[in-house]
Design an enzyme around this catalytic site. Structure first.
Site, mmCIF file in Angstrom:
data_model
loop_
_atom_site.group_PDB
_atom_site.id
_atom_site.type_symbol
_atom_site.label_atom_id
_atom_site.label_comp_id
_atom_site.label_asym_id
_atom_site.label_seq_id
_atom_site.Cartn_x
_atom_site.Cartn_y
_atom_site.Cartn_z
ATOM 1 N N PRO A 179 0.824 -1.212 0.000
ATOM 2 C CA PRO A 179 0.000 0.000 0.000
ATOM 3 C C PRO A 179 0.855 1.257 0.000
ATOM 4 C CG PRO A 179 -0.932 -1.601 1.488
ATOM 5 C CD PRO A 179 0.378 -2.176 1.006
ATOM 6 N N CYS A 180 0.496 2.191 -0.888
ATOM 7 C CA CYS A 180 1.359 3.343 -1.113
ATOM 8 C C CYS A 180 0.996 4.557 -0.267
ATOM 9 C CB CYS A 180 1.316 3.743 -2.593
ATOM 10 S SG CYS A 180 -0.314 4.321 -3.135
ATOM 11 N N GLN A 181 -0.140 4.522 0.459
ATOM 12 C CA GLN A 181 -0.586 5.711 1.171
ATOM 13 C C GLN A 181 0.458 6.270 2.143
ATOM 14 O OE1 GLN A 181 -2.307 2.953 0.780
ATOM 15 N NE2 GLN A 181 -4.459 3.344 0.267
ATOM 16 N N PHE A 229 3.479 6.637 1.770
ATOM 17 C CA PHE A 229 4.550 7.340 1.066
ATOM 18 C C PHE A 229 4.035 8.199 -0.087
ATOM 19 C CE2 PHE A 229 6.151 3.468 2.920
ATOM 20 C CZ PHE A 229 7.289 3.891 3.590
ATOM 21 N N SER A 230 2.713 8.170 -0.338
ATOM 22 C CA SER A 230 2.138 8.887 -1.470
ATOM 23 C C SER A 230 2.286 10.392 -1.305
ATOM 24 C CB SER A 230 0.656 8.526 -1.616
ATOM 25 O OG SER A 230 0.037 9.357 -2.564
#
Length: 396
Positions: free
Chosen positions: A79-81, A83-84
């Site tokens: 899941p990228c949240q 580091f987004s």
């Protein structure tokens, strides 16, 4: 060659590795709609050979990877949240940070190779130390973090192992690179970080595939030869687009380019009927118009004669800003789910479950299928060549 996929989502990376010849022993995902998407397409055999896909709807943290046996590849996009660029940037302090679970999968399965994908935001200066820590963990996955040990102290121990030249029981040779999907023929300027590792005992040398497409080649085709407009049976614009900072003289000086042109939204959606509100177009699933598209400051949509801007999951900022297509006459509208799927290079046979916004969320979180396939085919070729070499060497 066998593989497993973590954080599968709608299946972009899984399809890319499948096209490269990997056989998935298991796909892990927790989101209901994404799992429904995977199950439905497996049931319909939406792409030859996927009818046997086993979808595990689970929290990866609860998963025992031992049940999959020996695999050649572990792949996934945590899941990228955390580091987004659009998120809260909590990184290692975010409970959604699943990089440790990817490392655990590598440690328990000891695959010959792994492919990890994530957002460009991982390279932000504020995250740089943690990104190096992630790569160190993948390089030495059996040197685990001690209970109550700070991640910075664990990183220091890993750095000491590297500098001392110690040879732990399991080591991977790890490389990473920021890739722009448009440079590989995907009709979207989507920048993503890929981390690829090969188990050290394979003794394989590998580098990321070279780009095959370029913006300059698109400029050449649109405004020098004008082949782009001829192909689409359109009249070429009279003026050069200022937004591209086009310098035709420089292009003409360089002559024909070795790369292919970037693919545009118009290239991607060719052959699709004009969408209408309320129902799917005949013969095309997920192809209906969602009305009400508007542009806002910072959300102006994507010009149809350029690659799409990065499709977003629609949870940050003004919803749909990057999911709007803009025409030369000023008209704007939302991309349909099917059009967005083409921008992400999913096949037309791939169906998406859930509402328009949920399907767009799945697409906004996905890896472009064709980009995943480019990386995976290169990895597969190296592994296959090594297997053949060992087979020949052991022959009587």
């Amino acid at each position: 060659m066998d593989s497993i996929e973590l954080f599968t989502g709608a299946g972009g990376l899984a399809l890319g590795t499948h096209l490269a010849g990997f056989h998935h022993r298991g796909l892990m995902e927790w989101n209901d709609d994404a799992c429904d998407t995977l199950r439905r397409n497996a049931k319909l055999n939406a792409l030859p050979g996927i009818s046997g896909w086993r979808v595990h709807q689970t929290d990866v943290r609860m998963m025992s990877f031992d049940l999959f046996g020996e695999v050649d590849l572990v792949a996934g996009g945590p899941p990228c949240q955390p580091f987004s660029l659009g998120g809260k940037h909590r990184a290692q302090d975010d409970s959604r940070n699943m990089f440790p679970e990817f490392v655990r999968a590598v440690r328990e399965l000891q695959p010959r190779a792994f492919i990890l994908e994530n957002v460009k935001g991982l390279l932000r200066q504020s995250f740089s130390n943690y990104f190096e820590y992630i790569k160190l963990q993948l390089e030495y996955p059996t040197i685990t973090k001690r209970r109550d040990e700070e991640w910075t102290d664990h990183r220091n121990r890993l750095e000491e192992v590297r500098t001392k030249g110690r040879k732990p029981e399991l080591k991977y040779n790890v490389v990473s690179e920021l890739l722009n999907a448009a440079d590989y023929g995907i009709p979207q300027t989507r920048e993503r970080v890929f981390v690829v590792g090969f188990r050290a005992d394979t003794e394989l040398e590998w580098h990321f595939p070279e780009p095959t497409h370029s913006l300059d080649a698109l400029k050449w085709e649109q405004f020098v030869t004008q082949e782009y407009w001829k192909r689409h049976r359109l009249r070429a614009p009279r003026n050069e687009p200022v937004a591209l900072k086009l310098k035709l003289k420089d292009l003409e000086k360089d002559g024909p380019l070795k790369t292919k042109p970037w693919r545009t939204i118009r290239d991607a959606i060719v052959g699709l009927p004009e969408p209408i509100v309320g129902r799917d177009a005949k013969d095309f699933s997920n192809h209906r118009l969602n009305p009400g598209a508007k542009v806002y400051p910072g959300h102006t949509g994507s010009p149809i004669d350029l690659p799409s801007k990065t499709l977003k999951a629609g949870v940050h900022g003004v919803p749909g800003g990057e999911n709007i297509v803009a025409y030369p006459d000023g008209l704007v509208r939302y991309l349909t789910v099917r059009e967005a799927a083409r921008v992400q290079t999913f096949p037309d046979t791939w169906l998406f479950e859930g509402s328009w916004s949920e399907a767009m969320r799945q697409l906004g979180n996905a890896v472009p299928v064709d980009l995943a396939a480019v990386i995976a085919r290169s990895v597969a070729a190296k592994l296959a060549a090594k297997s053949e070499h060992l087979k020949l060497r052991s022959a009587p």
